[in-house]
Design an enzyme around this catalytic site. Structure first.
Site, PDB file in Angstrom:
ATOM      1  N   LYS A 258     -17.009 -59.037   7.279  1.00 54.59           N
ATOM      2  CA  LYS A 258     -16.614 -59.274   8.825  1.00 54.59           C
ATOM      3  C   LYS A 258     -16.001 -57.886   9.415  1.00 54.59           C
ATOM      4  O   LYS A 258     -14.892 -57.390   9.062  1.00 54.59           O
ATOM      5  CB  LYS A 258     -15.625 -60.266   8.789  1.00 54.59           C
ATOM      6  CG  LYS A 258     -14.850 -60.454  10.402  1.00 54.59           C
ATOM      7  CD  LYS A 258     -14.038 -61.713  10.342  1.00 54.59           C
ATOM      8  CE  LYS A 258     -13.311 -61.961  11.587  1.00 54.59           C
ATOM      9  NZ  LYS A 258     -12.099 -63.095  11.700  1.00 54.59           N
ATOM     10  N   ASP A 263      -9.289 -58.233  16.936  1.00 57.42           N
ATOM     11  CA  ASP A 263      -9.321 -59.429  17.166  1.00 57.42           C
ATOM     12  C   ASP A 263      -7.989 -60.099  18.254  1.00 57.42           C
ATOM     13  O   ASP A 263      -7.205 -60.414  17.693  1.00 57.42           O
ATOM     14  CB  ASP A 263      -9.558 -60.450  16.158  1.00 57.42           C
ATOM     15  CG  ASP A 263      -9.557 -61.900  16.465  1.00 57.42           C
ATOM     16  OD1 ASP A 263      -9.914 -62.214  17.747  1.00 57.42           O
ATOM     17  OD2 ASP A 263      -9.517 -62.786  15.651  1.00 57.42           O
ATOM     18  N   LYS A 270      -5.112 -65.058  21.702  1.00 56.69           N
ATOM     19  CA  LYS A 270      -3.727 -65.482  20.779  1.00 56.69           C
ATOM     20  C   LYS A 270      -2.542 -65.092  21.394  1.00 56.69           C
ATOM     21  O   LYS A 270      -2.389 -64.303  22.293  1.00 56.69           O
ATOM     22  CB  LYS A 270      -4.064 -64.409  19.546  1.00 56.69           C
ATOM     23  CG  LYS A 270      -5.215 -64.412  18.648  1.00 56.69           C
ATOM     24  CD  LYS A 270      -5.146 -63.518  17.463  1.00 56.69           C
ATOM     25  CE  LYS A 270      -6.423 -63.746  16.662  1.00 56.69           C
ATOM     26  NZ  LYS A 270      -6.353 -64.892  15.858  1.00 56.69           N
ATOM     27  N   ASP A 281      -8.624 -57.086  11.139  1.00 56.04           N
ATOM     28  CA  ASP A 281      -9.594 -58.038  10.971  1.00 56.04           C
ATOM     29  C   ASP A 281     -11.150 -57.399  10.765  1.00 56.04           C
ATOM     30  O   ASP A 281     -11.969 -58.318  10.620  1.00 56.04           O
ATOM     31  CB  ASP A 281      -9.706 -58.745  12.615  1.00 56.04           C
ATOM     32  CG  ASP A 281     -10.226 -60.278  12.546  1.00 56.04           C
ATOM     33  OD1 ASP A 281      -9.937 -60.783  11.142  1.00 56.04           O
ATOM     34  OD2 ASP A 281     -10.319 -60.935  13.612  1.00 56.04           O
ATOM     35  N   ASP A 340     -11.811 -67.809  19.734  1.00 58.54           N
ATOM     36  CA  ASP A 340     -10.932 -67.044  18.754  1.00 58.54           C
ATOM     37  C   ASP A 340     -11.511 -67.297  17.316  1.00 58.54           C
ATOM     38  O   ASP A 340     -11.235 -66.658  16.332  1.00 58.54           O
ATOM     39  CB  ASP A 340      -9.446 -67.465  18.613  1.00 58.54           C
ATOM     40  CG  ASP A 340      -8.888 -66.449  17.767  1.00 58.54           C
ATOM     41  OD1 ASP A 340      -9.205 -65.386  17.424  1.00 58.54           O
ATOM     42  OD2 ASP A 340      -7.173 -66.899  17.521  1.00 58.54           O
ATOM     43  N   GLU A 342     -14.367 -66.212  16.192  1.00 60.16           N
ATOM     44  CA  GLU A 342     -15.296 -65.155  16.411  1.00 60.16           C
ATOM     45  C   GLU A 342     -15.831 -64.793  15.104  1.00 60.16           C
ATOM     46  O   GLU A 342     -16.982 -64.456  15.115  1.00 60.16           O
ATOM     47  CB  GLU A 342     -14.774 -64.092  17.258  1.00 60.16           C
ATOM     48  CG  GLU A 342     -14.124 -62.892  16.424  1.00 60.16           C
ATOM     49  CD  GLU A 342     -12.902 -63.305  15.809  1.00 60.16           C
ATOM     50  OE1 GLU A 342     -12.465 -64.513  16.209  1.00 60.16           O
ATOM     51  OE2 GLU A 342     -12.468 -62.647  14.691  1.00 60.16           O
ATOM     52  N   ARG A 344     -16.896 -66.171  12.307  1.00 58.48           N
ATOM     53  CA  ARG A 344     -18.145 -66.926  11.798  1.00 58.48           C
ATOM     54  C   ARG A 344     -19.250 -66.547  12.755  1.00 58.48           C
ATOM     55  O   ARG A 344     -20.449 -66.678  12.382  1.00 58.48           O
ATOM     56  CB  ARG A 344     -17.794 -68.386  11.706  1.00 58.48           C
ATOM     57  CG  ARG A 344     -17.467 -69.002  13.197  1.00 58.48           C
ATOM     58  CD  ARG A 344     -16.589 -70.455  12.940  1.00 58.48           C
ATOM     59  NE  ARG A 344     -14.979 -70.149  12.684  1.00 58.48           N
ATOM     60  CZ  ARG A 344     -14.068 -71.100  12.508  1.00 58.48           C
ATOM     61  NH1 ARG A 344     -14.548 -72.180  12.577  1.00 58.48           N
ATOM     62  NH2 ARG A 344     -12.961 -70.669  12.103  1.00 58.48           N
TER      63      ARG A 344
HETATM   64  N1  BES Z   1      -9.237 -63.393  12.195  1.00 59.79           N
HETATM   65  C1  BES Z   1      -8.560 -64.522  12.590  1.00 59.79           C
HETATM   66  C2  BES Z   1      -8.151 -65.272  11.584  1.00 59.79           C
HETATM   67  C3  BES Z   1      -6.681 -64.839  11.037  1.00 59.79           C
HETATM   68  C4  BES Z   1      -5.580 -65.249  11.596  1.00 59.79           C
HETATM   69  C5  BES Z   1      -6.656 -63.875   9.935  1.00 59.79           C
HETATM   70  C6  BES Z   1      -4.311 -65.010  11.172  1.00 59.79           C
HETATM   71  C7  BES Z   1      -5.387 -63.419   9.457  1.00 59.79           C
HETATM   72  C8  BES Z   1      -4.153 -63.965   9.970  1.00 59.79           C
HETATM   73  C9  BES Z   1      -9.737 -65.371  13.034  1.00 59.79           C
HETATM   74  O1  BES Z   1     -10.492 -64.788  13.883  1.00 59.79           O
HETATM   75  C10 BES Z   1      -9.271 -66.481  13.903  1.00 59.79           C
HETATM   76  O2  BES Z   1      -8.673 -66.261  14.991  1.00 59.79           O
HETATM   77  N2  BES Z   1      -9.515 -67.764  13.364  1.00 59.79           N
HETATM   78  C11 BES Z   1      -8.912 -68.896  14.115  1.00 59.79           C
HETATM   79  C12 BES Z   1      -9.948 -70.084  13.942  1.00 59.79           C
HETATM   80  C13 BES Z   1      -9.711 -71.204  14.952  1.00 59.79           C
HETATM   81  C14 BES Z   1      -9.848 -70.836  16.307  1.00 59.79           C
HETATM   82  C15 BES Z   1     -10.540 -72.273  14.436  1.00 59.79           C
HETATM   83  C16 BES Z   1      -7.541 -69.497  13.595  1.00 59.79           C
HETATM   84  O3  BES Z   1      -7.515 -69.167  11.997  1.00 59.79           O
HETATM   85  O4  BES Z   1      -6.829 -69.687  14.086  1.00 59.79           O
HETATM   86 ZN    ZN Z   2     -10.859 -62.833  13.523  1.00 58.99          ZN
HETATM   87 MN    MN Z   3     -10.137 -64.955  15.978  1.00 59.30          MN
END
Ligand code: BES
Ligand code: ZN
Ligand code: MN
Length: 489
Positions: A258, A263, A270, A281, A340, A342, A344
């Site tokens: 990834k 992000d 966020k 990220d 968010d 993104e 996947r």
């Molecule tokens: N990059 C983030 C995941 C992340 C969050 C990694 C905090 C490390 C620390 C990812 O893109 C994300 O934002 N995922 C969301 C998914 C949700 C919206 C279904 C998440 O984990 O909140």
């Molecule tokens: Zn992310």
């Molecule tokens: Mn994200």
């Protein structure tokens, strides 16, 4: 730290000797030195408990510090990581210029070589600091120390030479990953990430192809393009290919990383608190680049492909939105619930693309979900796999380098979480089992029967210094994957 590995230690050439030793006190050292230390130990009451240390004032070298590793049967590579990091800090505090290090723990002889290699690699990183943007002299000027790691006497001359060569290859690869990860989002853009991949490829004899936005459009990578729509930076799709010279590759392994260079969450923005950490990220992408660097330099006998979808995720008037439906390269459609989620979305296209290489194994690395951090914290990478044997091999490889992987399920029942009314699937399954539903989403795009997904959200960087490493990118993924590839027949 500059590390050399050697069978002998010239005591006169170092100013501080560090000895890591277990409670059994098996000092695998030259007789005179051993006796000297044994006398001091008897006088001091030092028992070799983990975290225990004493410093003996001597003549040559002037100082000897013993650091306890605890009971031999309990010494793990993870423990070794912590001890070596502590050692590095101690050496820095002492302002030692030239140190010697001996690890007196009886690892099973089969792994003595691997353990010594790991120790040398960890030592090289024990004083790592990302200071590319530090301009103040005091902050930057650190003692540049040199270290001689004394190899255990069970290793012959050739093994020691191998350890020396391989550990420096690994340390350099991990450095590539840390530097990329720690690099800020304004310098590590998708284009810069691609340029760095090309540099690494050139230095290591790997083929590298970088696709720009036009070519990505041509390939119909709708997922990557959707996420990119909010960003002023063009996306990149990076393909690295290492083929072993002069032989038929044993296996073909695809590694997907990834590469979200920042992000923000996009329209589903966020919260501001700690958003700066989202420069990390792209640590999955960095791990893939570092692993290919090491694999090529180690001349591993497999064909290894690295695939990286790279873009920022930002909000703007042109950004993709909740409710949008995106058609991916595979033809499958995604209903965007949360912009968010993104990672996947961009990984879907890379996983689809991987099929053309007909890999024996497909492994992806992604800072994918906060849910994985909630589940495992920083202690383990979440492992999701459709192949029990691959999963077991990855766990074992991780254990050998002190990178824990903990398997989580990808049962069909979880597929319901990402059912969509309007498209083939939705990109968020909600809060419950968030790391698993993200994996179920990825699984939709996997055709390789041997697939593993590593959610490194909790392990890719340390938000504060811990027992094993400094704050910042950890380089997670490289050592475990290299170990896995080395053992792969
Ligand atoms: N990059 C983030 C995941 C992340 C969050 C990694 C905090 C490390 C620390 C990812 O893109 C994300 O934002 N995922 C969301 C998914 C949700 C919206 C279904 C998440 O984990 O909140
Ligand atoms: Zn992310
Ligand atoms: Mn994200």
């Amino acid at each position: 730290m500059n590390v050399t590995v050697s069978r002998e230690l010239t005591l006169s050439s170092i100013d501080h000797l560090y000895v890591l030793v277990t409670e059994e006190m098996n000092l695998d050292l030259p007789a005179r030195l051993r006796q000297r230390i044994e006398r001091a130990v008897a006088d001091s009451g030092f028992e070799g408990r983990s975290d225990e240390s004493i410093t003996i004032l001597a003549s040559t070298p002037r100082k000897i510090t013993l650091i306890g590793l605890g009971k031999a049967e309990k010494v793990s590579h993870r423990g070794l990581r912590a001890s070596i990091y502590a050692l590095g800090k101690l050496a820095r505090r002492n302002r030692d210029k030239k140190i010697g290090v001996a690890v007196c723990a009886s690892f099973p002889s089969a792994v003595a070589e691997a353990s010594t290699r790991l120790a040398a690699d960890l030592l090289a990183h024990s004083d790592y600091k990302y200071d590319a943007f530090i301009t103040s002299k005091e902050k930057k000027s650190r003692v540049d120390s040199a270290c001689t790691l004394v190899a255990p006497s069970s290793l012959d001359r050739r093994a020691v030479a191998r350890v020396a060569a391989q550990s420096s290859i690994l340390a350099a690869a991990v450095r590539t990953v840390k530097d990329l990860g720690n690099g800020p989002g304004n310098t590590v853009t998708p284009a810069q990430l691609a340029r760095r991949a090309q540099e690494v490829a050139r230095e290591s004899g790997i083929r590298c192809t970088v696709f720009d936005k036009k070519q990505i459009q041509k390939m119909k990578m709708g997922g990557l393009l959707a996420v990119n729509r909010g960003s002023a930076q063009e996306p990149r799709f990076i393909v690295l290919e290492y083929v072993p010279a002069g032989r038929r590759p044993k296996k073909t392994v695809c590694l997907v990383g990834k590469g979200i260079t920042f992000d923000s969450g996009g329209i589903s923005l966020k919260p501001g608190d700690r958003m700066e950490e989202m420069k990390f990220d792209m640590c999955g992408a960095a791990a893939v680049i570092g692993t290919l660097q090491a694999a090529a330099k180690l001349k591993l006998p497999h064909r290894i492909i690295g695939l990286i979808p790279a873009t920022e995720n930002l909000p703007s008037g042109t950004a993709y939105k909740p409710g949008d439906i995106v058609t991916t390269m595979s033809g499958k459609t995604i209903e965007v619930i949360n912009t968010d989620a993104e990672g996947r979305v961009v990984l879907s296209d890379a996983l689809t693309y991987s099929a053309r290489f007909k890999p024996d194994h497909l492994i992806d690395y992604a800072t994918l979900t906060g849910a994985c951090v909630v589940a495992l914290g920083a202690e383990a990478t979440g492992l999701f796999s459709t192949d029990d044997e691959l999963a077991a091999r990855l766990v074992a490889a991780g254990e050998e380098v002190g990178e824990r992987l903990w398997r989580m399920p990808v049962w069909d029942e979880y597929r319901d979480y990402i059912k969509s009314e309007w498209a083939d699937m939705k990109n968020s399954g909600g809060r419950v089992a968030g790391a698993i539903s993200a994996s179920m989403f990825l699984k939709e795009f996997v055709t390789c029967p041997s697939w593993a997904h590593l959610d490194i959200a909790g392990t890719a960087w340390a938000d504060t210094e811990n027992a094993r490493e400094a704050k910042g990118a950890t380089g997670v993924g490289v050592r475990a994957t290299v170990r896995f590839l080395e053992e792969l027949a």
